[in-house]
Design a protein around this motif. Structure first.
Motif, PDB file in Angstrom:
ATOM      1  N   THR A   1     -10.476  -9.981  93.655  1.00 52.18           N
ATOM      2  CA  THR A   1     -10.611 -10.779  91.702  1.00 52.18           C
ATOM      3  C   THR A   1     -12.134 -12.292  92.871  1.00 52.18           C
ATOM      4  OG1 THR A   1      -8.879 -11.519  92.878  1.00 52.18           O
ATOM      5  CG2 THR A   1      -8.711 -10.296  91.465  1.00 52.18           C
TER       6      THR A   1
ATOM      7  N   LYS B   1     -19.641 -20.411  84.151  1.00 58.99           N
ATOM      8  CA  LYS B   1     -19.752 -20.629  85.567  1.00 58.99           C
ATOM      9  C   LYS B   1     -20.001 -18.886  85.531  1.00 58.99           C
ATOM     10  CE  LYS B   1     -17.708 -22.432  88.936  1.00 58.99           C
ATOM     11  NZ  LYS B   1     -17.302 -23.111  89.616  1.00 58.99           N
ATOM     12  N   THR B   2     -18.633 -18.025  85.194  1.00 56.43           N
ATOM     13  CA  THR B   2     -18.868 -16.330  85.911  1.00 56.43           C
ATOM     14  C   THR B   2     -20.170 -16.057  85.766  1.00 56.43           C
ATOM     15  OG1 THR B   2     -16.232 -17.086  86.146  1.00 56.43           O
ATOM     16  CG2 THR B   2     -17.465 -14.877  85.913  1.00 56.43           C
ATOM     17  N   GLU B   3     -20.635 -16.175  84.462  1.00 60.47           N
ATOM     18  CA  GLU B   3     -21.633 -15.371  84.025  1.00 60.47           C
ATOM     19  C   GLU B   3     -23.116 -15.768  85.128  1.00 60.47           C
ATOM     20  OE1 GLU B   3     -24.270 -13.629  80.394  1.00 60.47           O
ATOM     21  OE2 GLU B   3     -23.705 -15.968  80.370  1.00 60.47           O
TER      22      GLU B   3
ATOM     23  N   VAL C   1     -15.122  -9.401  87.028  1.00 58.30           N
ATOM     24  CA  VAL C   1     -15.392 -10.994  86.854  1.00 58.30           C
ATOM     25  C   VAL C   1     -14.147 -10.662  85.644  1.00 58.30           C
ATOM     26  CG1 VAL C   1     -17.477  -9.381  86.665  1.00 58.30           C
ATOM     27  CG2 VAL C   1     -16.702  -9.070  84.405  1.00 58.30           C
ATOM     28  N   ALA C   2     -13.600 -10.446  85.034  1.00 58.18           N
ATOM     29  CA  ALA C   2     -12.351 -10.789  84.792  1.00 58.18           C
ATOM     30  C   ALA C   2     -11.248 -10.315  84.606  1.00 58.18           C
ATOM     31  CB  ALA C   2     -12.619 -10.746  83.044  1.00 58.18           C
TER      32      ALA C   2
ATOM     33  N   THR D   1     -15.195 -13.904  93.186  1.00 61.81           N
ATOM     34  CA  THR D   1     -16.539 -13.629  91.453  1.00 61.81           C
ATOM     35  C   THR D   1     -17.136 -14.546  92.473  1.00 61.81           C
ATOM     36  OG1 THR D   1     -15.749 -16.687  91.201  1.00 61.81           O
ATOM     37  CG2 THR D   1     -14.624 -14.578  89.403  1.00 61.81           C
TER      38      THR D   1
ATOM     39  N   LEU E   1     -15.634 -13.450  78.960  1.00 57.96           N
ATOM     40  CA  LEU E   1     -16.756 -15.029  80.492  1.00 57.96           C
ATOM     41  C   LEU E   1     -17.163 -15.617  79.747  1.00 57.96           C
ATOM     42  CD1 LEU E   1     -19.027 -12.355  82.455  1.00 57.96           C
ATOM     43  CD2 LEU E   1     -16.405 -12.299  82.326  1.00 57.96           C
ATOM     44  N   ASP E   2     -16.828 -16.551  81.083  1.00 59.24           N
ATOM     45  CA  ASP E   2     -17.289 -18.265  80.634  1.00 59.24           C
ATOM     46  C   ASP E   2     -18.517 -18.175  81.454  1.00 59.24           C
ATOM     47  OD1 ASP E   2     -17.396 -19.296  83.900  1.00 59.24           O
ATOM     48  OD2 ASP E   2     -14.652 -18.677  83.560  1.00 59.24           O
TER      49      ASP E   2
ATOM     50  N   HIS F   1     -18.723  -3.410  88.970  1.00 59.09           N
ATOM     51  CA  HIS F   1     -18.092  -4.128  88.387  1.00 59.09           C
ATOM     52  C   HIS F   1     -17.627  -4.370  87.664  1.00 59.09           C
ATOM     53  CE1 HIS F   1     -21.688  -6.877  90.659  1.00 59.09           C
ATOM     54  NE2 HIS F   1     -20.714  -7.503  91.037  1.00 59.09           N
TER      55      HIS F   1
END
Length: 391
Positions: free
Chosen positions: A177, A365-367, A185-186, A179, A362-363, A384
């Motif tokens: 998990t 930041k994650t993207e 990714v989620a 990132t 996704l948010d 992923h």
């Protein structure tokens, strides 16, 4: 109201969709050709299909095909055009329907009902991985005494089993998990389990994706749900006929159950329990014609919508189901998953390894982290995955 983004097409050279249409489909025709001793008629039909998808235009089914009228509606406006200039989801789906037509799957005769992908599925069930992965249930760290750890391990096993896609050939990796370079990714698995507490009278629908190793993992997860009373009933949706190379059918379910009961250790008992659950009705296998439709679930017919509306949670497995669940469009990755699934008539969860361009939920930041590390390859590489839930 902001209009939906464009539907994904296959007409951009070098894109993922273009690669499937231009490279994967022709290669699959040759593999299917060599899988059985087909006669001259099938070889001519396969040659014609190869020419059609690479150099020609989309042609309708024969007038006497059992589903000709249905595909005439679904394909309105597409026939006579290049395969690369129509919606990618439609083009993929219709290719497999035409492939079944070429090998005589629906016609009266000796090849009727013979799964053209059967040899590939059977070979995968005989791999070392198919032997070893289910026996992880006997690992001391997955003792039934620690039901929570076992449940999460089986959920992740079902998720990552999606990499065993015969149409994709992805190598194994390790789920994490993190990132900053990991694989999920989620991860909304915690929310998923709140919907299925132990001792629940829930009914869970599992919409299967691939046969083989993935289906083995799905069945072990289903056994855990039933045995630990996370669910009173489970309905397993499979395809009514072969579709997308390795998609699961009822015959594949039975083959996997036989495989589980022939193994050793805890897996044998799980297979026996699942067999009994089918006999008692706690586990049911279901197929619906819409499973092989080139349409998003937003367009599902009323009878299927009614079935989904009656369950506590629907688990959508795999990449194709995800594309159909959220819509096969050029969504921004930050489009809320809940918004894209608001139409669905019951709580829904997606368990999916990323093997196509579509991703939502996704948010920023994650993207950004994944784009910086992998550009856009993380969307299609199969390295992923995600677990997303809408209550």
């Amino acid at each position: 109201m902001t209009p939906d983004p464009s539907v994904i097409l296959g007409n951009e050279p070098g894109s993922f969709a273009w690669g499937v249409l231009a490279e994967r489909h022709p290669a699959l025709i040759e593999k299917v050709r060599g899988a059985f001793p087909y006669g001259p008629g099938q070889h001519r039909a396969l040659d014609a299909l190869l020419t059609q998808i690479t150099q020609g235009v989309i042609e309708p089914l024969a007038d006497d095909a059992h589903d000709a009228a249905r595909w005439a509606v679904w394909g309105r406006g597409h026939f006579g055009r290049s395969w690369f200039d129509v919606p990618f989801l439609w083009a993929e789906s219709y290719f497999y329907r035409k492939l079944l037509e070429a090998v005589g799957y629906f016609e009266d005769g000796p090849w009727r009902g013979i799964d053209p992908f059967g040899p590939f599925k059977q070979a995968e069930l005989r791999t070392v991985e198919a032997d070893e992965e289910p026996t992880e249930l006997d690992h001391p760290g997955l003792s039934p005494a620690d039901a929570q750890a076992q449940a999460q391990a089986l959920l992740l096993g079902s998720l990552w089993g999606n990499r065993a896609d015969l149409g994709f050939h992805i190598t194994s990796g390790t789920a994490t998990t993190d990132t900053g370079g990991g694989s999920l990714v989620a991860d909304q698995s915690a929310l998923l389990w709140t919907l299925l507490p132990e001792g629940s009278s829930a009914t869970v629908c599992v919409v299967a994706d691939n046969a083989g190793r993935e289906l083995l993992a799905d069945l072990l997860l289903i056994d855990h749900l039933l045995s630990l009373r996370h669910a009173e009933h489970v309905v397993l949706h499979v395809k009514p006929y072969p579709y997308f190379v390795s998609d699961a059918t009822t015959a594949d379910v039975i083959e996997c159950l036989r495989r589980l009961t022939a193994m050793r250790g805890a897996v044998t008992a799980a297979g026996q329990r699942l067999w009994s659950a089918l006999s008692s009705g706690r586990l049911a296998v279901r197929s619906h014609a819409f499973s092989c439709a080139p349409l998003p679930y937003a367009d599902m017919p009323d009878d299927l919508r009614g079935e989904f509306s009656e369950v506590t949670l629907t688990l959508m497995k795999g990449d194709l189901n995800y594309r159909r669940l959220v819509g096969d469009r050029n969504w921004s990755a930050t489009t809320p998953f809940a918004d894209r699934t608001a139409y669905f008539p019951s709580p829904v969860a997606a368990l999916r390894t990323l093997k196509s361009d579509v991703v939502v939920g996704l948010d920023d930041k994650t993207e950004a982290i994944f784009v910086e590390a992998h550009e856009q390859r993380w969307r299609t590489s199969g390295t992923h995955a995600l677990i997303q839930v809408r209550r």
